[in-house]
Design an enzyme around this catalytic site. Structure first.
Site, PDB file in Angstrom:
ATOM      1  N   CYS A  65      -9.139  -2.178  28.602  1.00  0.00           N
ATOM      2  CA  CYS A  65     -10.182  -2.270  27.583  1.00  0.00           C
ATOM      3  C   CYS A  65     -11.176  -1.127  27.753  1.00  0.00           C
ATOM      4  O   CYS A  65     -11.570  -0.797  28.873  1.00  0.00           O
ATOM      5  CB  CYS A  65     -10.901  -3.613  27.710  1.00  0.00           C
ATOM      6  N   CYS A  69     -17.908  -4.289  30.225  1.00  0.00           N
ATOM      7  CA  CYS A  69     -18.486  -5.591  30.570  1.00  0.00           C
ATOM      8  C   CYS A  69     -18.281  -5.867  32.064  1.00  0.00           C
ATOM      9  O   CYS A  69     -17.145  -5.935  32.548  1.00  0.00           O
ATOM     10  CB  CYS A  69     -17.840  -6.693  29.740  1.00  0.00           C
ATOM     11  N   CYS A  72     -15.757  -8.591  33.567  1.00  0.00           N
ATOM     12  CA  CYS A  72     -14.394  -8.697  33.063  1.00  0.00           C
ATOM     13  C   CYS A  72     -13.391  -7.882  33.875  1.00  0.00           C
ATOM     14  O   CYS A  72     -13.600  -6.695  34.144  1.00  0.00           O
ATOM     15  CB  CYS A  72     -14.351  -8.253  31.604  1.00  0.00           C
ATOM     16  N   CYS A 109      -5.883 -20.480  21.492  1.00  0.00           N
ATOM     17  CA  CYS A 109      -6.843 -19.386  21.400  1.00  0.00           C
ATOM     18  C   CYS A 109      -6.114 -18.070  21.661  1.00  0.00           C
ATOM     19  O   CYS A 109      -5.601 -17.857  22.764  1.00  0.00           O
ATOM     20  CB  CYS A 109      -7.967 -19.576  22.409  1.00  0.00           C
ATOM     21  N   CYS A 142      -7.523 -20.253  17.060  1.00  0.00           N
ATOM     22  CA  CYS A 142      -8.779 -19.512  17.181  1.00  0.00           C
ATOM     23  C   CYS A 142      -8.432 -18.093  17.635  1.00  0.00           C
ATOM     24  O   CYS A 142      -7.627 -17.910  18.549  1.00  0.00           O
ATOM     25  CB  CYS A 142      -9.698 -20.177  18.203  1.00  0.00           C
ATOM     26  N   CYS A 202     -17.108 -20.010  17.273  1.00  0.00           N
ATOM     27  CA  CYS A 202     -17.065 -20.433  18.671  1.00  0.00           C
ATOM     28  C   CYS A 202     -17.790 -19.365  19.476  1.00  0.00           C
ATOM     29  O   CYS A 202     -17.391 -18.192  19.455  1.00  0.00           O
ATOM     30  CB  CYS A 202     -15.609 -20.572  19.116  1.00  0.00           C
ATOM     31  N   ARG A 272     -17.441 -26.854  25.752  1.00  0.00           N
ATOM     32  CA  ARG A 272     -16.174 -26.662  26.447  1.00  0.00           C
ATOM     33  C   ARG A 272     -16.412 -26.106  27.849  1.00  0.00           C
ATOM     34  O   ARG A 272     -17.123 -25.122  28.020  1.00  0.00           O
ATOM     35  CB  ARG A 272     -15.292 -25.688  25.667  1.00  0.00           C
TER      36      ARG A 272
END
Length: 413
Positions: A65, A69, A72, A109, A142, A202, A272
């Site tokens: 990626c 972040c 991550c 998801c 999702c 979400c 969740r």
């Protein structure tokens, strides 16, 4: 305790607590912890009974990626030895999703690393959504693909997506300390795009990144204002090879307080328990079911979770039941306003206001690295596990995912 009585009354009326009351929940002592859980549990049961919704993650594209972040394992510059692969084909993703559905998952998801999807990526994911819907009937889908451009949410909705996940993660004040390649406002914009397209929004948070109680309350109140239908609460898994690898600040007690505070602020929203529950809640996971009405089943994006059969046993042993495909997750007043959530009321007050993959760090979480994918346990029945100080990092509970999507091995579901 007067505070808890007040919070229960407000939660049953869908009223917001004050910031001071939310902070007070986080500041309660261990002696009061079971009282806090019992109080928040009354609110949870009022709106969701004893149902637990199961969600299943499929990592469509892993690693590499361009975003930075800090939490991550898929970030730019990550040295974490995770699985790296490009887009799964629709039939591969559908097969992975079917494993979760067969294990009891009601929602799948679909997550992909990256800043955000290109139009070609949206086409790929749209084909995958259609393949999953054709094979699995009523399953909810999702998508979690990063920052959305204009028109992309609408295209996902047309393809059959039910929801879109994009977490706020932390408070606006501290967001720049966690990520520099995009802004907090970018994330808010994507959640709003999902809302506007008629997708169920979400959006959640990550706890354990060194934030203060004030930061936690800030982000949960910001989520209330954004009014998502579901709020994933992730607990940071400090993955080796990431900037936050040494951040081990959470205890099971603090995790329960965070979940309770979230339930009080967003009483009628799907809360969740997401990435990190196995690592930080550990044997206290069943208590967390009294606060949250939703969990991820099996593995996460880049790390292994508790064995799927252990999740189901935990739910049953704790006196809860898996939510069926034909049951509506949200309370009637929210379900009937689908697309606007409780923010569609006249006062626009956000989740819980009177007449509100996954997320990303889910890729960092969980045990289950044992040969059978089981829960963490001593090496043998005759060899007791060593007693560890409460503050000692539990790196033994963190295992990189080596099965399921992107591999030739069967998934954990």
């Amino acid at each position: 305790m007067d505070l808890l009585n007040t919070l229960v009354d407000k939660g049953l009326r869908r009223e917001s607590p004050t910031r001071e009351e939310a902070l007070a929940v986080l500041a309660t002592s261990d002696d009061d912890l079971l009282d806090v859980v019992a109080a928040a549990g009354k609110v949870r049961r009022h709106w969701f009974g004893r149902r637990v919704k199961l969600n299943y993650l499929v990592n469509l594209k892993s690693g590499l990626c361009p975003e930075d972040c800090s939490y991550c394992s898929q970030r730019l510059g990550s040295k974490a030895e995770i699985l790296k692969y490009t887009w799964l084909k629709p039939d591969q993703a559908s097969a992975a999703a079917a494993a979760g559905v067969s294990g009891g998952a009601k929602r799948v998801c679909l997550v992909a690393s990256g800043r955000g999807p290109t139009d070609r990526d949206v086409d790929r994911v749209s084909d995958t959504i259609k393949a999953i819907k054709e094979q699995n009937g009523d399953v909810e889908v999702c998508a979690c693909l990063g920052l959305l451009s204009d028109g992309q949410a609408e295209r996902l909705r047309e393809a059959g997506a039910d929801a879109y996940n994009h977490n706020l993660n932390t408070s606006e004040a501290t967001y720049g300390d966690i990520t520099t390649t995009h802004t907090y406002a970018d994330r808010v914009d994507t959640v709003n795009k999902a809302h506007a397209a008629g997708l169920s929004a979400c959006s959640g948070l990550i706890a354990g990144m060194g934030e203060s109680d004030e930061d936690l309350v800030d982000v949960v109140f910001s989520l209330r204002e954004l009014d998502p239908d579901s709020v994933p609460v992730n607990f940071l898994i400090p993955m080796e090879g990431t900037p936050l690898a040494k951040e081990w600040h959470l205890t099971p007690q603090r995790c329960l307080r965070i979940l309770a505070m979230t339930r009080f602020v967003c009483p009628d929203v799907e809360v969740r328990i997401a990435g990190g529950r196995e690592v930080h809640l550990r044997t206290m996971q069943p208590l967390a079911l009294h606060l949250a009405n939703s969990i991820f089943l099996g593995d996460y994006l880049t790390s292994e979770g508790q064995a799927g059969h252990a999740d189901l046993e935990m739910i049953a042993d704790a006196g809860f039941e898996v939510e069926g495909a034909g049951e509506v997750t949200l309370p009637e007043h929210r379900a009937s306003a689908r697309g606007g959530g409780c923010g569609s009321h006249a006062d626009g007050g956000g989740c819980g206001s009177p007449a509100g993959a996954d997320g990303e760090t889910a890729g960092a979480g969980g045990c289950g690295s044992h040969a059978g994918g089981g829960v963490c346990a001593p090496a043998s029945a005759s060899t007791p596990a060593p007693v560890r100080p409460a503050e000692e990092p539990r790196t033994d509970l963190v295992a990189v995912r080596r099965r399921g999507a992107g591999t030739d091995l069967a998934p954990n579901a």
